[in-house]
Motif scaffolding. Structure first.
Motif, PDB file in Angstrom:
ATOM      1  N   PHE A 142       3.927 -54.094  -0.256  1.00  0.00           N
ATOM      2  CA  PHE A 142       3.162 -54.855   0.730  1.00  0.00           C
ATOM      3  C   PHE A 142       4.074 -55.480   1.778  1.00  0.00           C
ATOM      4  O   PHE A 142       5.229 -55.814   1.499  1.00  0.00           O
ATOM      5  CB  PHE A 142       2.373 -55.979   0.061  1.00  0.00           C
ATOM      6  CG  PHE A 142       1.278 -55.521  -0.848  1.00  0.00           C
ATOM      7  CD1 PHE A 142       0.264 -54.700  -0.376  1.00  0.00           C
ATOM      8  CD2 PHE A 142       1.237 -55.917  -2.180  1.00  0.00           C
ATOM      9  CE1 PHE A 142      -0.762 -54.275  -1.211  1.00  0.00           C
ATOM     10  CE2 PHE A 142       0.224 -55.514  -3.022  1.00  0.00           C
ATOM     11  CZ  PHE A 142      -0.776 -54.683  -2.534  1.00  0.00           C
ATOM     12  N   THR A 143       3.517 -55.692   2.961  1.00  0.00           N
ATOM     13  CA  THR A 143       4.139 -56.562   3.959  1.00  0.00           C
ATOM     14  C   THR A 143       3.132 -57.640   4.331  1.00  0.00           C
ATOM     15  O   THR A 143       1.927 -57.462   4.137  1.00  0.00           O
ATOM     16  CB  THR A 143       4.586 -55.779   5.210  1.00  0.00           C
ATOM     17  OG1 THR A 143       5.416 -56.622   6.018  1.00  0.00           O
ATOM     18  CG2 THR A 143       3.405 -55.297   6.041  1.00  0.00           C
ATOM     19  N   GLY A 144       3.642 -58.761   4.838  1.00  0.00           N
ATOM     20  CA  GLY A 144       2.768 -59.873   5.217  1.00  0.00           C
ATOM     21  C   GLY A 144       2.447 -60.821   4.087  1.00  0.00           C
ATOM     22  O   GLY A 144       1.647 -61.740   4.256  1.00  0.00           O
ATOM     23  N   GLU A 145       3.064 -60.654   2.922  1.00  0.00           N
ATOM     24  CA  GLU A 145       2.740 -61.499   1.771  1.00  0.00           C
ATOM     25  C   GLU A 145       3.176 -62.952   1.963  1.00  0.00           C
ATOM     26  O   GLU A 145       2.569 -63.867   1.411  1.00  0.00           O
ATOM     27  CB  GLU A 145       3.360 -60.928   0.499  1.00  0.00           C
ATOM     28  CG  GLU A 145       2.828 -59.563   0.111  1.00  0.00           C
ATOM     29  CD  GLU A 145       1.328 -59.557  -0.110  1.00  0.00           C
ATOM     30  OE1 GLU A 145       0.884 -59.735  -1.247  1.00  0.00           O
ATOM     31  OE2 GLU A 145       0.588 -59.380   0.883  1.00  0.00           O
ATOM     32  N   ALA A 146       4.241 -63.161   2.738  1.00  0.00           N
ATOM     33  CA  ALA A 146       4.727 -64.528   2.959  1.00  0.00           C
ATOM     34  C   ALA A 146       3.781 -65.340   3.835  1.00  0.00           C
ATOM     35  O   ALA A 146       3.934 -66.560   3.947  1.00  0.00           O
ATOM     36  CB  ALA A 146       6.119 -64.493   3.582  1.00  0.00           C
ATOM     37  N   TRP A 147       2.815 -64.671   4.470  1.00  0.00           N
ATOM     38  CA  TRP A 147       1.916 -65.332   5.410  1.00  0.00           C
ATOM     39  C   TRP A 147       0.461 -65.186   4.951  1.00  0.00           C
ATOM     40  O   TRP A 147      -0.362 -64.584   5.620  1.00  0.00           O
ATOM     41  CB  TRP A 147       2.116 -64.763   6.816  1.00  0.00           C
ATOM     42  CG  TRP A 147       3.523 -64.959   7.281  1.00  0.00           C
ATOM     43  CD1 TRP A 147       4.541 -64.058   7.234  1.00  0.00           C
ATOM     44  CD2 TRP A 147       4.077 -66.164   7.816  1.00  0.00           C
ATOM     45  NE1 TRP A 147       5.697 -64.612   7.711  1.00  0.00           N
ATOM     46  CE2 TRP A 147       5.446 -65.913   8.083  1.00  0.00           C
ATOM     47  CE3 TRP A 147       3.555 -67.426   8.106  1.00  0.00           C
ATOM     48  CZ2 TRP A 147       6.286 -66.882   8.616  1.00  0.00           C
ATOM     49  CZ3 TRP A 147       4.392 -68.387   8.635  1.00  0.00           C
ATOM     50  CH2 TRP A 147       5.743 -68.115   8.884  1.00  0.00           C
ATOM     51  N   GLY A 148       0.186 -65.727   3.781  1.00  0.00           N
ATOM     52  CA  GLY A 148      -1.186 -65.717   3.283  1.00  0.00           C
ATOM     53  C   GLY A 148      -1.569 -64.433   2.600  1.00  0.00           C
ATOM     54  O   GLY A 148      -2.761 -64.091   2.551  1.00  0.00           O
ATOM     55  N   TYR A 149      -0.582 -63.699   2.064  1.00  0.00           N
ATOM     56  CA  TYR A 149      -0.858 -62.461   1.320  1.00  0.00           C
ATOM     57  C   TYR A 149      -1.726 -61.494   2.138  1.00  0.00           C
ATOM     58  O   TYR A 149      -2.640 -60.846   1.608  1.00  0.00           O
ATOM     59  CB  TYR A 149      -1.547 -62.775  -0.011  1.00  0.00           C
ATOM     60  CG  TYR A 149      -0.727 -63.647  -0.933  1.00  0.00           C
ATOM     61  CD1 TYR A 149       0.437 -63.165  -1.530  1.00  0.00           C
ATOM     62  CD2 TYR A 149      -1.113 -64.959  -1.207  1.00  0.00           C
ATOM     63  CE1 TYR A 149       1.190 -63.974  -2.377  1.00  0.00           C
ATOM     64  CE2 TYR A 149      -0.360 -65.770  -2.052  1.00  0.00           C
ATOM     65  CZ  TYR A 149       0.788 -65.272  -2.630  1.00  0.00           C
ATOM     66  OH  TYR A 149       1.541 -66.072  -3.469  1.00  0.00           O
ATOM     67  N   ILE A 150      -1.409 -61.366   3.430  1.00  0.00           N
ATOM     68  CA  ILE A 150      -2.269 -60.529   4.269  1.00  0.00           C
ATOM     69  C   ILE A 150      -2.153 -59.050   3.902  1.00  0.00           C
ATOM     70  O   ILE A 150      -3.102 -58.287   4.087  1.00  0.00           O
ATOM     71  CB  ILE A 150      -1.981 -60.729   5.774  1.00  0.00           C
ATOM     72  CG1 ILE A 150      -0.521 -60.435   6.125  1.00  0.00           C
ATOM     73  CG2 ILE A 150      -2.364 -62.126   6.215  1.00  0.00           C
ATOM     74  CD1 ILE A 150      -0.212 -60.566   7.605  1.00  0.00           C
ATOM     75  N   GLY A 151      -0.999 -58.639   3.346  1.00  0.00           N
ATOM     76  CA  GLY A 151      -0.846 -57.239   2.958  1.00  0.00           C
ATOM     77  C   GLY A 151      -1.711 -56.865   1.774  1.00  0.00           C
ATOM     78  O   GLY A 151      -2.463 -55.876   1.806  1.00  0.00           O
ATOM     79  N   SER A 152      -1.647 -57.639   0.702  1.00  0.00           N
ATOM     80  CA  SER A 152      -2.426 -57.323  -0.493  1.00  0.00           C
ATOM     81  C   SER A 152      -3.917 -57.547  -0.257  1.00  0.00           C
ATOM     82  O   SER A 152      -4.753 -56.783  -0.755  1.00  0.00           O
ATOM     83  CB  SER A 152      -1.936 -58.157  -1.682  1.00  0.00           C
ATOM     84  OG  SER A 152      -1.887 -59.536  -1.367  1.00  0.00           O
ATOM     85  N   ARG A 153      -4.280 -58.572   0.498  1.00  0.00           N
ATOM     86  CA  ARG A 153      -5.706 -58.821   0.760  1.00  0.00           C
ATOM     87  C   ARG A 153      -6.305 -57.712   1.629  1.00  0.00           C
ATOM     88  O   ARG A 153      -7.424 -57.262   1.405  1.00  0.00           O
ATOM     89  CB  ARG A 153      -5.896 -60.188   1.429  1.00  0.00           C
ATOM     90  CG  ARG A 153      -5.620 -61.338   0.469  1.00  0.00           C
ATOM     91  CD  ARG A 153      -6.138 -62.667   0.990  1.00  0.00           C
ATOM     92  NE  ARG A 153      -5.479 -63.094   2.205  1.00  0.00           N
ATOM     93  CZ  ARG A 153      -6.074 -63.161   3.399  1.00  0.00           C
ATOM     94  NH1 ARG A 153      -7.344 -62.822   3.529  1.00  0.00           N
ATOM     95  NH2 ARG A 153      -5.404 -63.571   4.456  1.00  0.00           N
ATOM     96  N   ARG A 154      -5.556 -57.252   2.621  1.00  0.00           N
ATOM     97  CA  ARG A 154      -6.042 -56.145   3.460  1.00  0.00           C
ATOM     98  C   ARG A 154      -6.122 -54.866   2.642  1.00  0.00           C
ATOM     99  O   ARG A 154      -7.067 -54.080   2.794  1.00  0.00           O
ATOM    100  CB  ARG A 154      -5.134 -55.977   4.675  1.00  0.00           C
ATOM    101  CG  ARG A 154      -5.385 -54.754   5.536  1.00  0.00           C
ATOM    102  CD  ARG A 154      -6.810 -54.654   6.049  1.00  0.00           C
ATOM    103  NE  ARG A 154      -7.213 -55.748   6.901  1.00  0.00           N
ATOM    104  CZ  ARG A 154      -8.380 -55.784   7.538  1.00  0.00           C
ATOM    105  NH1 ARG A 154      -9.254 -54.794   7.391  1.00  0.00           N
ATOM    106  NH2 ARG A 154      -8.691 -56.820   8.282  1.00  0.00           N
ATOM    107  N   PHE A 155      -5.152 -54.627   1.755  1.00  0.00           N
ATOM    108  CA  PHE A 155      -5.180 -53.431   0.906  1.00  0.00           C
ATOM    109  C   PHE A 155      -6.444 -53.421   0.045  1.00  0.00           C
ATOM    110  O   PHE A 155      -7.138 -52.395  -0.044  1.00  0.00           O
ATOM    111  CB  PHE A 155      -3.934 -53.394   0.019  1.00  0.00           C
ATOM    112  CG  PHE A 155      -3.974 -52.343  -1.058  1.00  0.00           C
ATOM    113  CD1 PHE A 155      -3.690 -51.021  -0.768  1.00  0.00           C
ATOM    114  CD2 PHE A 155      -4.308 -52.677  -2.368  1.00  0.00           C
ATOM    115  CE1 PHE A 155      -3.741 -50.038  -1.755  1.00  0.00           C
ATOM    116  CE2 PHE A 155      -4.358 -51.717  -3.363  1.00  0.00           C
ATOM    117  CZ  PHE A 155      -4.070 -50.392  -3.055  1.00  0.00           C
ATOM    118  N   LEU A 156      -6.740 -54.546  -0.592  1.00  0.00           N
ATOM    119  CA  LEU A 156      -7.930 -54.617  -1.440  1.00  0.00           C
ATOM    120  C   LEU A 156      -9.205 -54.443  -0.624  1.00  0.00           C
ATOM    121  O   LEU A 156     -10.178 -53.835  -1.089  1.00  0.00           O
ATOM    122  CB  LEU A 156      -7.952 -55.952  -2.192  1.00  0.00           C
ATOM    123  CG  LEU A 156      -6.875 -56.110  -3.273  1.00  0.00           C
ATOM    124  CD1 LEU A 156      -6.811 -57.543  -3.776  1.00  0.00           C
ATOM    125  CD2 LEU A 156      -7.118 -55.150  -4.427  1.00  0.00           C
TER     126      LEU A 156
END
Length: 670
Positions: free
Chosen positions: A302-316
């Motif tokens: 993931f990328t963007g995890e340091a800023w509100g977990y945007i990578g994992s949330r967008r993936f889901l």
């Protein structure tokens, strides 16, 4: 005034050659740029920039739409200054300094800008420096106890807004600034002074757009984001039973954060986990029986995890939509999430120690814990130890697994870390989390443990023997090379390994997520994805590919199958075809929509609890950011010089008139 400045400039042009001759400097002043380089010293430094969310701003910027110019003083002497100044601050004083600037209005009025000494030579004396919170991203935690201090060194100073520029000096430029400060201290009552000039003007400041919704509407900012990457081993074939296999997700992240935008290596958090995963993927790529896996193994970065977990949330979110970026995956088939967190500081006193932070107490979790123990035993080494995390912890530490649990509280997962109850990384989310902060031995041990555990989980075979696992070995040289590529500027991204796959845009790597450019796509152009994302995509597509040896073909005529990908195409414009299931997944806030070439903030949805607390991070646009130092004469002295020049001109005129009159009278008498 302009004519006076022009006259002063001409005088400097006349006098400069003599000054250079006396000082020993030899650069000829045969052009305006050469003169500019002599008068103005451009400083190599890293800026703190303005970031925004739905509720306001954080970070730093010039207070208005112009440059800031102020004399240089040390922090120790700031109380004695009578006018706004550029403050030179040491790292051990930064937290107290910034907290005072926020809470003391009179003190803040003395600050025009801040220059920070890097502190690399004093890291051993520091008790720790982390500008992040004590519980990073606590509002996303899947449990109620958010008072736990996972990051005891956290100060939270990076989450405040500062209406003055702040720059981190490079090691080379620090000596220049110290020399300038010393000159000012010696001059005191002198008529000239060394000043710093900051060009850190943010478009959101100029336009008065002070939150993400407003600045996106006025196009003065862009959303934080980038591209996550996932890859399956073996490749997924939609026409076979493989598409119905249960899935083992091996997860890590590639992005970090820092007070200073472009000085964000993130060595222990998260690059150590990233390197361990890439090394594990490489080790598993050399086995011959991946086609016999009973479960589908998927590597997910993931990328963007340091800023509100945007990578994992967008993936889901994309997984729910069954979009092209997640084609081949099914959320209902995810059996286990094994996340590789910080594993770069596990080596202490000759022993590599890791901790398994488990979520769930079901069969899958226990099976995975057992797989880790079997993998550990197969290493036959007393220098690697694995323990279950303390039951006194409120839950798993800050990690992408939290988002899976928020999505499905019954999800099973384990996070492998180099700490138990609190971070071992005392420089979490700071510029000091660099290559000197990790140990390659620890990362190799973690990668070995992960590779063998994933093999056990994917094979899903009972009574796995040590001899079965002995064929899986991590390449130590690869780990060391990856660290040099991803955590240094020399060679940095110009290293041989990276250049086998992509043409990087910069030598110096950065783990900052950046901003997402243009319309999000499952097949972004090279300019849309970061250097690190593109490298990971190419590396994993190559390592997990279904073709080996000489079976690769050129991409020039197109690949034979729709399941083929073209890797290394940046190198020679040709590339090679490989059979691989490797995809990009756009990473940006789930509260954002891109439509008609513009970003729109979507209203909160009560059915999406994670979206309800989504800050929607953006970064202000800016044109050029720079810092330079030069000597400026005191305005009062300039005025005196001007008045003196006027008086001298008038006296000269009177003298000329008197002389002319005298000569005329004398000639008449003759």
């Amino acid at each position: 005034m302009e004519s006076h400045q022009h006259l002063l400039f001409l005088l400097i042009c006349f006098a400069a050659p003599f000054h250079l001759a006396l000082s020993g400097e030899t650069e000829p002043l045969d052009s305006v740029p050469a003169l500019g380089r002599t008068l103005y010293k451009v400083i190599d430094a890293f800026p703190c920039v303005r970031l925004l969310n739905l509720s306001g701003e954080i970070g730093c910027a010039n207070p208005g739409d112009g440059r800031v110019i102020a004399p240089l003083v040390r922090f120790a002497n700031v109380n004695a200054t009578t006018k706004p100044s550029t403050i030179l601050v040491t790292l051990d004083n930064l937290q107290d300094f910034l907290e005072r600037a926020v809470n003391d209005k009179n003190f803040a009025e003395k600050i025009s800008g801040v220059l920070l000494e890097p502190g690399s030579d004093t890291r051993d004396k520091l008790k720790g420096f982390s500008p992040a919170e004590k519980f990073p991203l606590a509002k996303f935690a899947p449990y109620q106890n958010t008072s736990h201090e996972w990051n005891p060194d956290g100060s939270g100073i990076m989450w405040n807004a500062y209406d003055f520029p702040v720059f981190l000096l490079s090691c080379n430029s620090t000596s220049i600034l110290l020399e300038a400060v010393l000159k000012n201290e010696k001059r005191k009552l002198a008529h000239n002074i060394d000043v710093a000039e900051f060009n850190s003007v943010m478009q959101t400041t100029k336009a008065g757009t002070h939150n993400s919704e407003h600045c996106l509407r006025e196009s003065t900012c862009l959303p934080l984001g980038g591209y996550s990457v996932w890859s399956s081993l073996p490749p997924i074939s939609a026409s076979s039973s493989e598409s119905s296999k249960t899935i083992i997700l091996a997860v890590t992240s590639m992005d970090s954060a820092s007070f200073f935008r472009d000085k964000s290596f993130g060595a222990d958090s998260p690059v150590s986990g990233l390197v361990a995963m890439l090394a594990a993927a490489d080790a598993l790529s050399h086995i011959d029986d991946s086609q016999s896996f009973k479960k589908q193994l998927v590597f997910l970065i993931f990328t963007g995890e340091a800023w509100g977990y945007i990578g994992s949330r967008r993936f889901l979110h994309e997984l729910d939509l069954q979009s092209n970026s997640t084609k081949g995956l099914n959320s209902s088939l995810i059996d286990m999430v094994l996340e590789i967190g910080s594993v770069g500081k596990g080596y202490i006193n000759g022993v590599n120690t890791f901790y398994a932070h488990a979520a769930g107490d079901d069969l899958a979790t226990n099976y995975t814990l057992n797989a880790l123990q079997v993998a550990l035993a197969s290493l036959k080494s007393d220098s690697v130890k694995l323990s279950n995390a303390s039951s006194a912890n409120p839950g798993i530490p800050p990690s992408s697994l939290m988002m899976f649990l928020k999505k499905n509280s019954r999800a099973s997962g384990i996070v492998l870390e180099d700490f138990d109850t609190s971070f071992s990384n005392e420089f979490y989310h700071s510029h000091l989390d660099d290559i000197a902060n990790v140990n390659s031995t620890s990362i190799v041990a973690a990668a070995s443990l992960i590779a063998r555990s994933l093999y056990i989980l994917a094979k899903d075979a009972e009574n796995m023997t040590t001899s079965d696992l002995s064929v899986i070995n991590v390449n130590t040289s690869l780990v060391e090379e990856l660290l040099l590529c991803l955590l240094s500027c020399d060679p940095g991204l110009s290293c041989r390994l990276v250049r086998e796959y992509i043409l990087p845009t910069s030598n110096c790597p950065s783990s900052y997520v950046g901003v997402i450019l243009g319309e999000p796509s499952a097949t972004p152009y090279p300019g849309q994805a970061s250097d690190i994302s593109r490298f990971i995509w190419n590396f994993l597509a190559d390592k997990t590919s279904g073709r080996k040896g000489n079976s690769f073909s050129s991409c020039v005529q197109g690949c034979n199958s729709s399941s083929d990908l073209c890797v290394k195409s940046e190198i020679d414009g040709k590339g090679i075809c490989v059979t691989s299931t490797t995809r990009y997944v756009p990473a940006y806030s789930t509260r954002l929509r891109f439509d008609s070439d513009a970003w729109t903030v979507l209203p909160p949805n009560s059915s999406d609890p994670m979206g309800m607390v989504d800050p929607v991070w953006t970064e202000s646009n800016w044109e050029v950011i720079g810092l330079r130092v030069y000597t400026m004469q005191d305005a009062t002295y300039d005025q005196l010089i001007l008045l003196g020049g006027i008086a001298l001109t008038m006296l000269s005129y009177v003298a000329i008139v008197a002389t002319k009159t005298f000569i005329t009278k004398t000639l008449k008498r003759d």
